[in-house]
Design an enzyme around this catalytic site. Structure first.
Site, PDB file in Angstrom:
ATOM      1  CG  ASP A 257     -29.552 -69.373 -12.671  1.00  0.00           C
ATOM      2  OD1 ASP A 257     -28.795 -69.913 -13.488  1.00  0.00           O
ATOM      3  OD2 ASP A 257     -30.463 -69.991 -12.108  1.00  0.00           O
TER       4      ASP A 257
ATOM      5  CD  GLU B  17     -34.628 -69.243 -20.377  1.00  0.00           C
ATOM      6  OE1 GLU B  17     -35.863 -69.412 -20.242  1.00  0.00           O
ATOM      7  OE2 GLU B  17     -33.817 -70.178 -20.422  1.00  0.00           O
TER       8      GLU B  17
ATOM      9  CB  THR C 299     -29.227 -73.180 -18.994  1.00  0.00           C
ATOM     10  OG1 THR C 299     -29.187 -73.971 -17.801  1.00  0.00           O
ATOM     11  CG2 THR C 299     -30.285 -73.719 -19.924  1.00  0.00           C
TER      12      THR C 299
ATOM     13  CG  PHE D 105     -36.570 -71.265  -7.033  1.00  0.00           C
ATOM     14  CD1 PHE D 105     -35.585 -71.860  -7.799  1.00  0.00           C
ATOM     15  CD2 PHE D 105     -37.895 -71.549  -7.331  1.00  0.00           C
ATOM     16  CE1 PHE D 105     -35.912 -72.730  -8.833  1.00  0.00           C
ATOM     17  CE2 PHE D 105     -38.232 -72.418  -8.356  1.00  0.00           C
ATOM     18  CZ  PHE D 105     -37.236 -73.005  -9.103  1.00  0.00           C
TER      19      PHE D 105
END
Length: 157
Positions: free
Chosen positions: A77, A73, A81, A126
């Protein structure tokens, strides 16, 4: 070993990691039989994680049964997921599952599963580039950077 690449953001890291593993094996005169599979997850809208994780693509991962699996991946965070993905992968009864993530965000609300291997820990900002996107923009950058608030507004859906 089956390498399960999480698309789209993980493809560059996965490619580089698999190549690195091959080089290490060649340099040590060992052979590691690897197979690369792909799965696509979608859990973001703009710069916000949504409650819904959508698995797009390879939902039949029966090739994982009895195998050692390395999930690759790009970024983790809160781990929500990853927790959902690990549950999905576990339903195919792999022998062992490990997670490698290029980036791990420092967040206070970790509720899911954390990676076994982390390249870099980063602040809770981000980021885009190196296949990480903001609404499908900036994947093509060769570097990773923080997207500005102006950029978020300009490319918002």
């Amino acid at each position: 070993m089956v390498v399960l690449c999480v698309l789209k953001g993980g493809y560059k890291f996965c490619s580089d990691l698999v190549e690195f593993i091959k080089v290490q094996c060649r340099n040590s005169n060992k052979h590691l039989k690897t197979r690369v599979e792909f799965i696509r997850l979608k859990s973001y809208l703009n710069d916000q994680s949504t409650e819904d994780m959508h698995i797009i693509g390879s939902q039949d991962l029966s090739v994982l049964r009895g195998k050692n699996v390395l999930i690759v991946e790009a970024i983790v965070d809160t781990g929500k997921t990853m927790k959902a993905l690990l549950k999905h992968v576990g339903s195919f009864e792999p022998k062992m599952v490990k997670v490698a993530s290029l980036l791990m965000k420092r967040v206070s609300d970790v509720v899911g599963s954390l990676p076994d291997y982390v390249g870099f820990e980063i602040p809770n900002r981000f980021v885009v580039g190196y296949a990480l996107d903001y609404n499908e923009y900036f994947r093509d950058l060769n570097h990773i950077c923080v997207i500005s608030e102006i950029g978020k507004v300009k490319y918002k859906i």
